[in-house]
Design a protein around this motif. Structure first.
Motif, PDB file in Angstrom:
ATOM      1  N   GLY A   1     -10.852   1.533  -1.172  1.00  0.00           N
ATOM      2  CA  GLY A   1      -9.997   2.508  -1.828  1.00  0.00           C
ATOM      3  C   GLY A   1      -8.521   2.225  -1.705  1.00  0.00           C
ATOM      4  O   GLY A   1      -7.685   3.120  -1.904  1.00  0.00           O
ATOM      5  N   VAL A   2      -8.148   0.971  -1.411  1.00  0.00           N
ATOM      6  CA  VAL A   2      -6.738   0.614  -1.265  1.00  0.00           C
ATOM      7  C   VAL A   2      -6.123   0.379  -2.635  1.00  0.00           C
ATOM      8  O   VAL A   2      -6.665  -0.371  -3.456  1.00  0.00           O
ATOM      9  CB  VAL A   2      -6.591  -0.645  -0.387  1.00  0.00           C
ATOM     10  N   ASP A   3      -4.973   1.008  -2.869  1.00  0.00           N
ATOM     11  CA  ASP A   3      -4.228   0.795  -4.101  1.00  0.00           C
ATOM     12  C   ASP A   3      -3.469  -0.524  -3.962  1.00  0.00           C
ATOM     13  O   ASP A   3      -2.501  -0.621  -3.211  1.00  0.00           O
ATOM     14  CB  ASP A   3      -3.250   1.955  -4.323  1.00  0.00           C
ATOM     15  N   LEU A   4      -3.911  -1.557  -4.676  1.00  0.00           N
ATOM     16  CA  LEU A   4      -3.299  -2.881  -4.540  1.00  0.00           C
ATOM     17  C   LEU A   4      -1.839  -2.890  -4.980  1.00  0.00           C
ATOM     18  O   LEU A   4      -1.028  -3.648  -4.441  1.00  0.00           O
ATOM     19  CB  LEU A   4      -4.103  -3.913  -5.320  1.00  0.00           C
ATOM     20  N   ALA A   5      -1.488  -2.049  -5.942  1.00  0.00           N
ATOM     21  CA  ALA A   5      -0.090  -1.987  -6.377  1.00  0.00           C
ATOM     22  C   ALA A   5       0.798  -1.473  -5.248  1.00  0.00           C
ATOM     23  O   ALA A   5       1.933  -1.941  -5.069  1.00  0.00           O
ATOM     24  CB  ALA A   5       0.039  -1.089  -7.601  1.00  0.00           C
ATOM     25  N   LEU A   6       0.291  -0.526  -4.483  1.00  0.00           N
ATOM     26  CA  LEU A   6       1.050  -0.011  -3.342  1.00  0.00           C
ATOM     27  C   LEU A   6       1.207  -1.095  -2.281  1.00  0.00           C
ATOM     28  O   LEU A   6       2.266  -1.250  -1.676  1.00  0.00           O
ATOM     29  CB  LEU A   6       0.327   1.198  -2.755  1.00  0.00           C
ATOM     30  N   LEU A   7       0.146  -1.869  -2.089  1.00  0.00           N
ATOM     31  CA  LEU A   7       0.192  -2.954  -1.109  1.00  0.00           C
ATOM     32  C   LEU A   7       1.214  -4.014  -1.524  1.00  0.00           C
ATOM     33  O   LEU A   7       1.928  -4.570  -0.691  1.00  0.00           O
ATOM     34  CB  LEU A   7      -1.202  -3.569  -0.976  1.00  0.00           C
ATOM     35  N   GLU A   8       1.289  -4.279  -2.810  1.00  0.00           N
ATOM     36  CA  GLU A   8       2.220  -5.289  -3.311  1.00  0.00           C
ATOM     37  C   GLU A   8       3.680  -4.881  -3.104  1.00  0.00           C
ATOM     38  O   GLU A   8       4.578  -5.726  -3.075  1.00  0.00           O
ATOM     39  CB  GLU A   8       1.950  -5.548  -4.795  1.00  0.00           C
ATOM     40  N   ALA A   9       3.917  -3.583  -2.938  1.00  0.00           N
ATOM     41  CA  ALA A   9       5.285  -3.106  -2.724  1.00  0.00           C
ATOM     42  C   ALA A   9       5.714  -3.197  -1.258  1.00  0.00           C
ATOM     43  O   ALA A   9       6.877  -2.940  -0.946  1.00  0.00           O
ATOM     44  CB  ALA A   9       5.398  -1.656  -3.196  1.00  0.00           C
TER      45      ALA A   9
END
Length: 326
Positions: free
Chosen positions: A90-98
């Motif tokens: 359930g990890v938002d990859l876009a959030l991780l990329e930030a």
């Protein structure tokens, strides 16, 4: 520097995330920073956010980004983030990329991170000062099982395994850990009452739990997934050999060649390893002790502190205040 550490459990919790958040806050304060530990973003201004658990801290991360758009964010990925994979977790990859930096707790965790983010990913293994305690009991082969009763911990697997041991075995299990669901608690109470090899003590204060570990001959970890379990580090600090499921979270800490693994969910295989360890069959227990002693340095608190010092110098170079860090 003002640092906010956000995690999914209260700071006083003895669950793994709470233990980790408190330790990180302590070492960051020792490095001279002002640190607050929260579950939810408090609306104040900080120079850096360290978010423990990408999915469960998502709301805090988003709120912090909106309020402090110029402040960097470090996201530390836990076992339920990483395994079986980030999307399933359930990890938002876009959030991780930030994120300015991503942290994993053992080397194999890097393999779960998208390739484009690996250059920003840092491995910071958890640490623990040496733990001493009373000598193991001479009349039994006591095994410590320090695990809160959650499905990912497979909490009844060890009790199933010790029922398969021969009657002559002197193995006993002391299980320390809380429950979140009544049905699991009922099953653990029944197992503790009906299995002479198994004693469930429930949740104990952390010093008492570590005392159980320090007096034991083995620690067993039955988890289906781990990001890098605190209890493995604690066992290394106590000089207690480990038997664990062969999962990336343990292989990353103990090595591919470690002799104390068994397949996830396999009670018969676990029983066979425990029986061999009890009798040091083929030198297994001696080998486990030797391998764990060789890995003790990986749990040195100075190594973890230096790793965070380097990461802060990378993420917030203008405020970290460390000269000569590369």
């Amino acid at each position: 520097m003002r640092i906010l550490v956000a995690g999914p459990v209260p700071a006083a919790s003895d669950y793994g995330n709470g233990v980790t958040a408190r330790r990180w806050a302590s070492l960051l304060r020792d490095l001279g920073h002002e640190v607050r530990v929260v579950q939810d973003y408090d609306g104040d201004t900080y120079d850096l956010l360290i978010a423990l658990h990408a999915r469960k801290s998502e709301a805090a991360i988003r709120a912090f980004r909106a309020a402090c758009p110029d402040a960097p964010i470090v996201i530390a990925l836990t076992g339920t983030d990483l395994y079986p994979d980030l999307v399933s977790g359930g990890v938002d990859l876009a959030l991780l990329e930030a994120a300015a930096r991503v942290v994993v707790l053992q080397p194999q965790g890097v393999l779960q991170v998208p390739e484009a983010l690996r250059s920003r990913t840092r491995v910071i293994t958890q640490s623990m000062p040496s733990i001493s305690g009373e000598a193991p009991a001479a009349d039994r082969f006591e095994i410590a099982f320090l695990a809160h009763a959650r499905p990912v911990k497979d909490p009844l697997r060890l009790s199933e395994a010790v029922r398969l041991l021969p009657p002559s075995s002197r193995i006993t299990v002391t299980h320390v850990g809380g429950v979140r669901e009544d049905d699991i608690g009922d099953r653990l109470r029944a197992e503790s009452a009906g299995n002479p090899r198994y004693s469930w003590l429930g949740a104990l204060p952390r010093p008492e739990a570590l005392a159980v570990l320090a007096r034991s001959r083995l620690l067993v970890l039955t988890s289906r997934h781990e990001g890098g379990a605190n209890v493995v580090t604690e066992a290394l600090a106590a000089g207690v050999p480990i038997v664990s499921t062969r999962i990336p979270g343990s292989v990353g800490l103990l090595g591919e060649d470690y002799a104390g693994y068994f397949p996830v969910g396999d009670a018969a295989a676990l029983a066979a390893v425990l029986d061999a360890a009890e009798h040091d069959r083929d030198g297994l227990y001696t080998q486990l002790r030797r391998q764990c002693a060789a890995r003790r340095a990986s749990a040195d608190p100075e190594r973890e502190t230096e790793a965070w010092k380097r990461l802060l110098a990378e993420a917030v170079p203008e405020k970290a205040g460390y000269e000569g860090v590369r």
